[in-house]
Design an enzyme around this catalytic site. Structure first.
Site, mmCIF file in Angstrom:
data_model
loop_
_atom_site.group_PDB
_atom_site.id
_atom_site.type_symbol
_atom_site.label_atom_id
_atom_site.label_comp_id
_atom_site.label_asym_id
_atom_site.label_seq_id
_atom_site.Cartn_x
_atom_site.Cartn_y
_atom_site.Cartn_z
ATOM 1 N N ASP A 124 13.718 20.212 -52.171
ATOM 2 C CA ASP A 124 14.533 19.756 -51.047
ATOM 3 C C ASP A 124 14.850 20.898 -50.103
ATOM 4 O OD1 ASP A 124 16.009 18.128 -49.464
ATOM 5 O OD2 ASP A 124 17.363 17.413 -51.029
ATOM 6 N N LYS A 173 31.451 19.571 -45.828
ATOM 7 C CA LYS A 173 30.003 19.433 -45.989
ATOM 8 C C LYS A 173 29.402 18.372 -45.065
ATOM 9 C CE LYS A 173 26.327 18.227 -49.217
ATOM 10 N NZ LYS A 173 25.954 17.873 -50.599
ATOM 11 N N ASP A 198 12.904 15.327 -45.556
ATOM 12 C CA ASP A 198 12.807 16.763 -45.847
ATOM 13 C C ASP A 198 12.877 17.042 -47.340
ATOM 14 O OD1 ASP A 198 15.421 16.020 -46.182
ATOM 15 O OD2 ASP A 198 16.290 17.770 -45.201
#
Length: 1230
Positions: free
Chosen positions: A921, A990, A1149
């Site tokens: 990742d 985050k 991704d």
């Protein structure tokens, strides 16, 4: 006779005898007013007086009939009274008195004496004459209407000169054949557009409001030709042409389409009529127009002189003869007839041979190695032999020809009790009745739409003829079966129904045109490239092999306009509502036996908008539940394929065998994406085409052990903590206080308690609906997984407008949740090799989320320490220590535990064949691309573009920077900064940090932070708004300090998009792989479909003419541009991995491959990232935007264009970061 009885009979007779043509409402009002009503003749109008005279006739007739009965009783043998129809006299003063009766039978009856009988007989004769006159008038009117309903052939031309010319030719048709007239028409009519006609044509092209109507009309003509209703298409064309306001809707393509239809029929007279209309509209015939004329001449075997004059005129119009065979799409039969006509005039003519396929080479420097000749390649093969792949192809072909797939549901099976069997029998009987009712309703609907079409309106009639009634009935019953208990939006349902009709129609067309046989021949040859037991002369990419086979590309099927899809689906939904009924006793056992509707149309609020919903009757839902039928039906495109997908060779050719699929998915109705793709040179799209083909060629299988465990929980009570939805029986119940059926709340509650109770009730209802939705979604996914168990299947891919790829089947794929991903593994296995087991262990620790800041070696060591828990989880997942349940991704962690257990227990772990996908990742991938674009060293270090011993965590870095700012403010006495002491953490910031790169605003970021703070139990809730407002400001300030280059690029992209949209254009660019991108954000225009049970209004973003939405354009450009870069990086990685023989798939991704190949994939991933960002991406973008939006002289004079040019030329400066360091970064993707 009583007064009441007389009144009722008089009222009934009055309604029956009411003159035709009067509004029914008025008649009803008069009937109710005539019984016992007070009459005021002095104020009555003439119409009122006429009505009263009619009532006088009725009353007198009643008295006379009573008198006749009295005479019979006095001894007359028989009295017959003719049936009398009372008709209102033409004039108010011509009312006649009642007549007399005729006595006797068959001429022998004795005549009545007396004044009453004579008067009645006279009245009878008079009424009979009036009836005959009325019937004559009705028959004449019916003949007139029948004539009006006949389809028009002769046009009414708006040009007086052309109209006179047409009239003279029609009158002299016996002396002058139509072919001769056409030749003269071509010569005498204007060959070029006059000034007024050209101006009118320009207005037609620029009137954006007509675009949707034109698309709909063109689609109507096409469907008429497909269903054999060419005269109807001609009739509608003539009707529109004859009315100046409607004529502006017509385009040359519509005239050509009808002309082409008449040419196929060999009907020259009608074709000439259309040619007259073309000239009358001020349009110049094009190649397709002349092709239709010549084709018709060929069918009729015309003489050479007529053909020669036609060819001469075509040459004078500047059209080349060769273009008829190279630029006009013709079928084989049409081409043959055209050639036959041409050779009449030019016997030696030969059509130019098709040009040899020029080798299309992609010139992108990024793809030079992918398409380089002579370099060794290791393209992977499938693990299946040719015979097996051929069998799988036949299975998939049968599925797509059937258009639907029926699978067994995984819901817990009910025992076949008497109640279940009775419910199933009741349901079967009802469906048999519904089939008949739906068939009849469809017939009536088609008849109604046919009448509308005969009136000259482009109705739904030809669309309803595309499929048989049996197919429509099956589609509607399938829709009824799948309707959720809470109902479905009528707009959504209508659109889905219309789309399904279109898809079925396309499949049928391919079947009828013998495309299936051609496809089968070429696909068998294509499999030689993929099968494990075949050899080919030269290894190449699947697209290259398919193109070399010479498969003729099927003509592109234009999708119907959204308005047509919605209107057709809405009409079918209304047919379903009208036809499907059930006995009322099913709803109430003691209720009436009359029929009640199965579907109800209701209104509901969703997101503060009122929408119409079709909702099934609760009794029908209960009947379905009682029957417990264990089947689900899916469209064939909703299910993974059973054979390798077709390689993508063009923007509309690839993926499923027969079902239409677009390479670029977009909002229905948008066209600019497709137009841009079709204008691209074919070679420019090779990178995207080959990447999509490679992703779709990955073979999958179901992880059976994980599926068994999930089904065990699913059929019990679910486990929401593990992502297994609970059944409806576990949904929250209404509050205890909601007891009384009428008010819903106990009467002794206070207003505050009642308000709280209502809020609690709304919350529980919302939770129950969400649970039901999640349960239905899981049921589809798990049922498909069970259906595909022990099978190999494929997931064809397409992409969105930015180039991001997605699997086409929506319910069961690897882009889903943790549970969905855990159910899938590669069908083709690879030996683990010397390092594969280590990568499985690292992957397991990554799935737990426990060691994100640790090195790879530390993670591997941690997995070794947990080996006892890992093996226990694999052996006893539900009864052991259940360590796997504490992971961030529990089901994938469990699947990995099972794989590690099998590998470690194998005699040679390195030789163990693993099917498990291992993920790598990106580390906040959007910021990685921004840091590389700006060569930002500080930002690059934060997102692991620089080599380091330990992974860097950008979220923790931002949280630390925010804490520094907070501490400074707290020391200065800022109260909210003091309140936040101890509450700033990685988790709080985050989501905002992750989404800032994708365009989140401060308002959106504040909501995200508020949600995180609300989850903290000890945080003072009264400071939520103030604290979230403060924190989002500090997060943006921290990102500005840490990623200064990123923020400057974002601002440049945002300002450029704002100025571009102010010039009236949508933002466009081309990705590094050559994919054209245009943002689909426009000011929506409302489209209304009127009539029926509800008028539907929806937003249309037909985007070819609408103004851009400035706010969405500027906010969307930065994230969409970055998404186009990460998709380019993924495609490059996919193509190079395929070249090296790796199995590769991605979730944006997050890159997947076998454990043995992770190291190779990591190397390719880093090399392609460096290669991508070594290109001058920002400067290339600037040059493209300047050329696209600042080169137009008219635009360049505006103030906005001047500011835009200055902005585009001010490309942000870059830093000194060395991209080559990415190749040595261990944690770039990890």
């Amino acid at each position: 006779m009583s007064a009441l009885g007389w009144g009722r009979r008089a009222a009934g007779l009055g309604r029956a005898l009411w003159p035709a043509g009067r509004p029914r409402v008025l008649a009803e009002e008069e009937a109710f007013g005539g019984v016992g009503g007070h009459r005021r003749s002095s104020s009555a109008s003439p119409c009122e007086q006429d009505r009263r005279k009619d009532w006088g006739h009725a009353e007198l007739l009643e008295v006379l009939q009573a008198r006749v009965r009295q005479l019979q009783a006095e001894g007359v043998s028989e009295v017959t009274v003719k049936r009398v129809v009372v008709a209102r006299a033409p004039e108010a003063s011509s009312a006649q008195s009642p007549g007399k009766a005729r006595a006797g039978a068959e001429g022998a009856a004795p005549k009545l004496s007396g004044r009453w009988a004579q008067k009645l007989d006279k009245e009878q004769r008079l009424m009979q004459k009036r009836k005959q006159r009325l019937e004559g008038r009705l028959q004449k009117r019916e003949r007139t209407l029948a004539w009006q309903r006949q389809l028009r052939v002769e046009p009414r031309l708006l040009s007086g000169r052309l109209a006179n010319q047409l009239q003279r030719w029609e009158q002299g048709a016996a002396r002058s054949p139509w072919e001769e007239q056409l030749a003269r028409l071509l010569q005498e009519a204007p060959q070029r557009l006059s000034g007024d006609a050209a101006k009118a044509s320009a207005v037609r092209g620029s009137d954006v409001r007509l675009e949707g109507q034109r698309q709909r009309l063109l689609s109507f003509f096409e469907c008429c030709l497909l269903t054999g209703h060419l005269p109807l298409a001609h009739h509608v064309l003539v009707t529109h042409h004859s009315r100046s306001r409607q004529q502006r809707l017509l385009t040359l393509a519509m005239y050509n389409m009808v002309m082409r239809g008449w040419a196929r029929e060999g009907s020259f007279k009608e074709l000439v009529y259309v040619f007259f209309m073309v000239k009358d509209a001020g349009l110049a015939p094009d190649l397709l127009s002349y092709a239709a004329v010549l084709q018709c001449m060929g069918r009729l075997d015309q003489d050479a002189s007529t053909v020669r004059r036609c060819l001469k005129q075509m040459a004078q119009d500047g059209l080349q003869l060769q273009g008829l065979f190279t630029a006009v799409p013709l079928g084989e039969g049409e081409r043959a007839e055209l050639l036959r006509a041409v050779r009449k005039a030019e016997p030696t003519f030969s059509p130019p041979p098709p040009p040899p396929p020029t080798p299309q080479l992609n010139t992108s420097p990024l793809l030079r190695e992918v398409y380089a000749k002579g370099c060794p390649v290791s393209y992977p093969r499938l693990h299946l032999p040719l015979k097996k792949l051929q069998d799988l192809f036949q299975q998939q072909l049968r599925v797509e020809l059937a258009t639907t797939v029926t699978v067994q549901s995984v819901e817990k099976a009910q025992p076949p009790t008497e109640e279940v069997l009775h419910a199933r029998k009741t349901l079967a009987d009802l469906r048999a009745t519904w089939e008949t009712a739906l068939y009849q309703e469809l017939q009536e609907t088609k008849a109604s739409e046919a009448r509308a079409a005969r009136e000259g309106r482009p109705s739904l009639f030809p669309y309803l003829c595309l499929l048989s009634e049996r197919e429509f009935v099956g589609l509607l019953l399938q829709t009824l079966q799948a309707l959720p208990a809470q109902g479905e939006s009528l707009l959504f349902l209508a659109h889905e129904l219309g789309l399904r009709v279109f898809n079925r129609h396309i499949v049928q067309r391919k079947q009828l045109s013998k495309q299936v046989q051609v496809l089968e021949q070429h696909y068998i040859k294509y499999l030689h490239l993929l099968a494990s037991d075949t050899q080919v002369a030269e290894r190449c990419l699947p697209r290259q092999w398919w193109e070399a086979l010479g498969m003729p590309e099927a003509p592109h099927e234009q999708p119907w306009p959204v308005s047509v899809l919605v209107q057709l689906g809405k009409q079918l939904a209304e047919v379903l509502v009208q036809a499907v009924q059930m006995p009322g006793s099913l709803a109430a056992p003691r209720g009436p036996g009359s029929l009640i509707p199965v579907l109800y149309h209701v209104y509901s609020f969703r997101s503060f908008r009122q929408i119409g919903i079709l909702k099934p009757h609760p009794a029908f839902t209960q009947l379905l539940e009682a029957a417990a039928e264990r089947t689900l039906t899916f469209e064939s495109t909703e299910v993974p394929m059973l054979c390798p997908p077709l390689p993508w060779t063009s923007p509309h050719s690839g993926a499923f065998l027969l079902s239409p699929t677009k390479m670029m998915r977009s909002v229905e109705g948008t066209q600019q994406h497709q137009l841009l793709l079709e204008r691209c040179p074919p070679a420019q799209l090779h990178g995207a085409l080959d990447a999509l083909t490679q992703l779709g060629n990955c073979a999958w299988r179901v992880n059976g052990r994980v599926l068994d465990l999930v089904l065990e929980l699913f059929t019990d009570k679910g486990c929401p903590r593990l992502g297994v939805p609970a059944p409806p029986s576990e949904a929250p119940r209404p509050p205890q206080g909601r007891q009384t059926p009428k008010s819903g709340l106990l009467p002794d509650l206070s207003p505050a308690d009642k308000a709280e109770m209502r809020r609690e009730l709304a919350r529980r209802l919302k939770v129950a609906r969400e649970m039901q939705s999640l349960r239905a979604d899981a049921l589809c996914r798990l049922s498909l997984a069970q259906h595909l168990r022990h099978r190999v299947f494929w997931l064809p891919h397409n992409m969105d407008f930015r180039g991001r790829t997605y699997p086409c089947p929506p319910h069961f794929n690897h882009l889903g949740s943790d549970l969905a991903r855990a159910l899938l593994e590669f069908a083709q296995g690879r030996p683990l090799g010397p390092h594969g087991l280590d990568w499985l262990k690292i992957h397991l620790v990554n799935l737990t989320g426990l060691k994100k800041r640790e090195s790879l070696q530390a993670r591997r060591d941690f997995a070794d320490q947990l080996m006892e828990d890992i093996l226990d989880s694999a052996d006893q997942p539900m009864t052991g220590r259940r360590w796997w349940m504490e992971a961030d991704e529990p089901w994938q962690a469990l699947a990995c535990c099972m794989e590690i257990a099998r590998a470690t227990r194998a005699p040679d772990p390195a030789a163990y064949i693993s099917h498990f996908p291992v993920h790598q990742d990106g580390s906040c991938n959007g910021l990685q691309h921004y840091a590389a674009l700006g060569r930002d060293s500080v930002g690059a270090a934060s997102v692991n573009l620089l080599p380091s011993d330990l992974p860097q965590d950008v979220y923790s870095g931002v949280a630390a920077q925010v804490e520094v700012f907070r501490r400074q403010d707290a020391e200065q006495g800022v109260h909210v900064a003091q309140v936040l002491e101890g509450f700033i953490s990685r988790k709080v910031v985050k989501q905002t940090v992750m989404t800032v790169v994708y365009g989140v605003t401060r308002y959106g970021g504040r909501l995200q932070i508020e949600k995180r703070l609300r989850e903290l139990h000890n945080f003072p809730q009264e400071f939520l708004w103030e604290a979230s407002h403060y924190l989002v400001r500090q997060v943006f300030n921290s990102l500005q300090e840490m990623f200064s280059g990123t923020r400057s690029i974002q601002r440049w992209l945002t300002e450029s998009a704002r100025l571009i949209s102010h010039t009236g254009s949508a933002v466009e660019w081309v990705t590094p792989l050559g994919i054209p991108v245009i943002q689909p954000y426009h000011r929506d225009s409302k489209v209304m479909i009127k009539g029926g049970i509800q008028s539907l209004t929806f937003s249309s973003s037909g985007d070819t003419s609408q103004k851009p939405n400035t706010l969405k354009q500027k906010n969307g450009f930065p994230p969409n541009f970055i998404h186009s870069l990460d998709s380019s990086h993924m495609m490059l990685t996919a193509l190079h991995c395929y070249r090296k023989g790796l199995t590769f798939v991605s979730v944006h991704d997050c890159f997947w491959t076998h454990a043995a190949d992770v190291a190779v994939m990591n190397q390719v991933c880093r090399e392609q990232f460096v290669r991508l960002h070594s290109q001058p991406i920002l400067h290339d973008l600037s040059r493209f935007l300047v050329k696209r939006f600042c080169s137009d002289s008219r635009v360049s004079k505006s103030v906005w264009a001047s500011r835009l040019l200055d902005t585009l030329l001010s490309v942000p400066k870059t830093g000194a970061f060395d991209l080559e360091q990415v190749k040595r970064s261990t944690y770039f993707f990890s």
